[in-house]
Design a protein around this motif. Sequence first.
Motif, PDB file in Angstrom:
ATOM      1  N   LYS A 289       0.825  -1.205   0.000  1.00 53.74           N
ATOM      2  CA  LYS A 289       0.000   0.000   0.000  1.00 53.74           C
ATOM      3  C   LYS A 289       0.867   1.267   0.000  1.00 53.74           C
ATOM      4  CE  LYS A 289      -4.177  -1.788   2.214  1.00 53.74           C
ATOM      5  NZ  LYS A 289      -5.041  -1.704   3.420  1.00 53.74           N
ATOM      6  N   GLN A 290       1.903   1.216   0.789  1.00 51.94           N
ATOM      7  CA  GLN A 290       2.783   2.396   0.832  1.00 51.94           C
ATOM      8  C   GLN A 290       3.432   2.640  -0.522  1.00 51.94           C
ATOM      9  OE1 GLN A 290       5.538   1.790   4.036  1.00 51.94           O
ATOM     10  NE2 GLN A 290       3.937   1.872   5.629  1.00 51.94           N
TER      11      GLN A 290
ATOM     12  N   ASN B 182       2.245   1.664  -3.496  1.00 49.10           N
ATOM     13  CA  ASN B 182       1.218   2.128  -4.430  1.00 49.10           C
ATOM     14  C   ASN B 182       0.867   3.592  -4.185  1.00 49.10           C
ATOM     15  OD1 ASN B 182       1.096  -0.377  -5.624  1.00 49.10           O
ATOM     16  ND2 ASN B 182      -0.649  -1.072  -4.362  1.00 49.10           N
ATOM     17  N   LYS B 183       0.846   3.940  -2.924  1.00 52.87           N
ATOM     18  CA  LYS B 183       0.501   5.325  -2.598  1.00 52.87           C
ATOM     19  C   LYS B 183       1.521   6.304  -3.168  1.00 52.87           C
ATOM     20  CE  LYS B 183      -0.987   8.127   1.308  1.00 52.87           C
ATOM     21  NZ  LYS B 183      -1.191   8.163   2.777  1.00 52.87           N
ATOM     22  N   GLU B 184       2.752   5.903  -3.109  1.00 50.69           N
ATOM     23  CA  GLU B 184       3.801   6.763  -3.670  1.00 50.69           C
ATOM     24  C   GLU B 184       3.647   6.884  -5.188  1.00 50.69           C
ATOM     25  OE1 GLU B 184       7.427   5.066  -2.430  1.00 50.69           O
ATOM     26  OE2 GLU B 184       7.188   5.603  -0.307  1.00 50.69           O
TER      27      GLU B 184
ATOM     28  N   GLU C 102       0.758   6.439  -6.864  1.00 47.02           N
ATOM     29  CA  GLU C 102      -0.494   7.125  -7.192  1.00 47.02           C
ATOM     30  C   GLU C 102      -0.375   8.646  -7.024  1.00 47.02           C
ATOM     31  OE1 GLU C 102      -3.327   5.334  -4.653  1.00 47.02           O
ATOM     32  OE2 GLU C 102      -3.505   3.465  -5.827  1.00 47.02           O
ATOM     33  N   CYS C 103       0.583   9.056  -6.225  1.00 48.05           N
ATOM     34  CA  CYS C 103       0.762  10.508  -6.039  1.00 48.05           C
ATOM     35  C   CYS C 103       1.153  11.209  -7.343  1.00 48.05           C
ATOM     36  CB  CYS C 103       1.823  10.777  -4.974  1.00 48.05           C
ATOM     37  SG  CYS C 103       1.249  10.382  -3.313  1.00 48.05           S
TER      38      CYS C 103
ATOM     39  N   GLU D 148      -5.175  13.873  -9.238  1.00 44.10           N
ATOM     40  CA  GLU D 148      -6.301  13.572  -8.357  1.00 44.10           C
ATOM     41  C   GLU D 148      -7.623  13.708  -9.108  1.00 44.10           C
ATOM     42  OE1 GLU D 148      -6.385  15.952  -4.880  1.00 44.10           O
ATOM     43  OE2 GLU D 148      -8.244  15.087  -4.121  1.00 44.10           O
TER      44      GLU D 148
END
Length: 647
Positions: free
Chosen positions: A444-445, A447-449, A451-452, A456
């Motif tokens: 998740k961490q 992917n979050k990086e 997706e940033c 948005e």
Amino acid sequence: MSPIPVTLLLKPLTLLLCLIHVLWPLTAAAADASAEQSLPATIHVGSPGLLELQPVHARYHLELAPLSAQQVFDLAAGEWAAPEKATINIGPQKHAAWFRFHIKNELNTDVDRLLELRWPHLRDIDFYQRRASGEVIHLKVGLSVNGFEHYMNNTSYLFPLPLAAGESSDVLIRVHGNSYLFLPLFIWDRDLFIADHGNQLMWYCLAFGALLAMMLYNASLYVFTRDRSYYFYSLYALSILIYEISATGIGNRYLWGWSEWARLNVFVLSINMSFLCGSLFARYFLGLEQYGGWCKWLNSITVAFWAGSGLLVLLGVTEVYGLAESMSLFTCFAALITSMYLWKKGNVSARYFTIAWTALIVFTMGTVMMLNGSMPYNAFTQYGQIIGFVLEMLLLSFALAERINRERKQREEAQQVALQLQTEISDEREDRVQAQQQLLELQKQTNKELECRVSERTDELEKAMSELEAANSELEKLSVTDPLTTLSNRRYFDEVLERELQRSQRTQKPLALVMVDLDHFKQINDNYGHLAGDDCLRLVAATLKKLVTRGTDLIARYGGEEFVVILADTTEDDAYRVAERIRSEIIKIHLIYGGSRIPMSASLGVAGVAMGRVMTPGQLIGAADDALYQAKNSGRNRSVVAKTNVS
């Protein structure tokens, strides 16, 4: 049919008793001394009491040709022989035998005594008393005579024995039967006999009650456990109970004395049933199915033989008796050898079986020795066998109870092991889940990086589009689906029917329509409520889904309790067969509502479009609907095919 020799159940000890008979020469000297006498010793009747007749009091003559009582009375002394046994017993004989006694009243008063023959397994018995006055008293009893017609109707055979003061009298008893010609005879004062007989029946009833209680207890255990060991134990106890009731004469006295067939056959059948049920009990109690091999093979032989022997007895075949005597020896020793072998292999049940079986043999030994003439008739030899049976069944009942406790402990131990394994598995699963959660968090961490880096606004737009597409898809599905049955609705049916008719006309292939209407559906709603009616509709819909499975077909709820089925590429004849299958399956629907079953049936109308014909949706539906109403008017619960097609 002649009765089977009573020693059939006791034959397993024959080899042992032959040795005992050689080493235990009871009454040998007395027999030799009496044999030298040409006439029997006089039986002196004195004060009231019990007098047991001994071999010295008797002489016998085998009837090789028919003789009258007078001819027998006139036989010379040299034509009589003395019984050379500890009891008045000349063994198994095919011929009838005459026994002679001489009785004298030593008192100065007249006496009225009873002569008791306590052996109920003789087919024909003729009693003659020739008094000093020349009067001859004659009574006929035995298994061939109605039990309720015997003198005093007792479990023993009774004969009146009147004697005047100082009178001497000769007595003849003619006996015939296939069993041992064994005569345990007693002279009684009448009142003393009645009192003693009542005590004897009381002890028998106590023994029978014990057998019955153990039978019922283990029968109840079978009801709850469904373990066949308890079932065959109960049958074994019942067969022993029937055997003892017959062996003691109580059956002929109180139960089946009116039936000659029962008098001659119940005892025989109880012996076969005892061996059969005992063998089946050993099979399941010792677990012979598990061991297999020679143990199971020996048991299967005994089970097959005693089942067949019992059937032959019912059919009136007596030739099996000789083989049955040898088979009884085989059965008992096979069971004993098998149980001792399994005991050695660690079978706990075999230990109890061996002990119980040995106890029966020990107590039965006295009865066998009495029948062979090696021991006198006394309380031990008379009651030993029934004591052995009660002790055996008691020990086996204890063994079954012990097995319940042992199996319960084994189940508890198995449950504990299973619980421990389940705990270990749960701990291992929890560790695995924690590791997966850690990996997921790391992913998740990452992917979050990533997706940033994406806008948005783009994410929100894609999410909105996805939700809109899902909503549209669901809405489209709901618009053509009946919410109650989850089948297609009327609207979708109309669209598909029109499309299928066009395809049928274009491809020149047949098309069929089946209309299904539940019979008396309004009564179901009125009697059981609309919730029950809804359940009926769901079950019918499920039945249609089960029967109509082709992807080219369509099932729809037409309205209310009506359903329609579109069958592509299907002729009217094939559609009728489909309709009949639907109708028969609807009848089988088992719906229980409010504690009672709701019966269901349906009427069906079938219409079709043959190749080369043109029909509109309304015409096809109308034809099927007409056929449906014809089915309704013809009595319901049937399928009807439309009579004509519209061109």
